[in-house]
Design an enzyme around this catalytic site. Sequence first.
Site, mmCIF file in Angstrom:
data_model
loop_
_atom_site.group_PDB
_atom_site.id
_atom_site.type_symbol
_atom_site.label_atom_id
_atom_site.label_comp_id
_atom_site.label_asym_id
_atom_site.label_seq_id
_atom_site.Cartn_x
_atom_site.Cartn_y
_atom_site.Cartn_z
ATOM 1 N N SER A 98 0.835 -1.202 0.000
ATOM 2 C CA SER A 98 0.000 0.000 0.000
ATOM 3 C C SER A 98 0.866 1.246 0.000
ATOM 4 C CB SER A 98 -0.898 0.013 1.230
ATOM 5 O OG SER A 98 -1.554 1.260 1.365
ATOM 6 N N TYR A 112 -2.324 0.362 10.011
ATOM 7 C CA TYR A 112 -2.436 -0.293 8.706
ATOM 8 C C TYR A 112 -1.171 -0.034 7.877
ATOM 9 C CZ TYR A 112 -3.732 -1.058 3.852
ATOM 10 O OH TYR A 112 -3.731 -1.471 2.543
ATOM 11 N N LYS A 139 1.773 -2.829 6.695
ATOM 12 C CA LYS A 139 2.176 -3.101 5.316
ATOM 13 C C LYS A 139 3.695 -2.940 5.154
ATOM 14 C CE LYS A 139 -1.547 -4.287 3.091
ATOM 15 N NZ LYS A 139 -1.651 -5.588 2.415
#
Length: 323
Positions: free
Chosen positions: A117, A141, A145
């Site tokens: 991402s 998040y 990643k």
Amino acid sequence: MSWLVTGGAGYIGAHVVRALGGAGIPTVVIDDLSSGHASFVPSDVPFVQGTILDRGLIVDTIKKYDVTGVIHVAGFKYAGVSVQRPLHTYEQNVTATAVLLEAMQECAVDKIVFSSSAAVYGTPPGEIVTEDTPKNPQSPYGESKLIGEWLLRDQGVAVGLRHTSLRYFNVVGSGDPDIYDTSPHNLFPLVFEALVEGRTPRINGDDYPTPDGTNVRDYIHVADLAWSHVVAAQRLEAGESLESAYNLGSGDGVSVKEIMTAIADATGIAFEPDIAPRRSGDPARIVAEGDLAARDLDWRMRHSLTEMVNSAWTARRAAAERA
């Protein structure tokens, strides 16, 4: 031989599965259906329902279907929610990736394409993001990643894992009317649902230093994204070298107001979006450069904004008709 797609029943994963099939690459899917849909998996593709936290399940699947490589799409993908659920986010995105890599090592599977991402960059210092832009994730998040990328890197050093990570911002559109974005947090489904329910969509801030005053972001078509995953898998399968990470970006971006106008045109529902205050920390413009991916992964923007919106709306209406 076949390729395993984790999260292959989700919006992005299901498009990857179809792209692999179109390229003649046999595929098997593992998905726990926490956000995916079994109906998204083609009937001729083996589907294993379960979590990739289950190492034994992965090992059994790899052996049963003669898996030689993995495209790892599964994960908890809600950046905003990850702030409230950091432990769940790390379990799903870090622990699960480590378990997957353990199972791959046990079965001598040495190739993986990781769906990463652009959240690894956080709020970058400039308007154009390149692969060398400093990594400064600003949510669990994004952090998860980046840790996933580190796990691949370290396994590459330790056991010769061949890998690449694909980073991207906003994925939209549909390459198949049977697959649509069901996320409760993404812009397109949020606007579609508002319009269907008779509510007015909202823009957060219209006083940014951009041509129309609204945020400019990267929006890429899901089928274009899926194809570059396939090319990455093909190159790893052929023993060719790849960069450790690639940005899949447009290079120029689209404003939120342009998105709203395109949605009004596609749906035939005229509306003037409500204007809400800016969200704290929201940069005016962030887009990614995709030059390396264009060079190595056949990456390019094959779909216009109109095509992105029209395909997404067509899939959303088809889903409503099936319901």
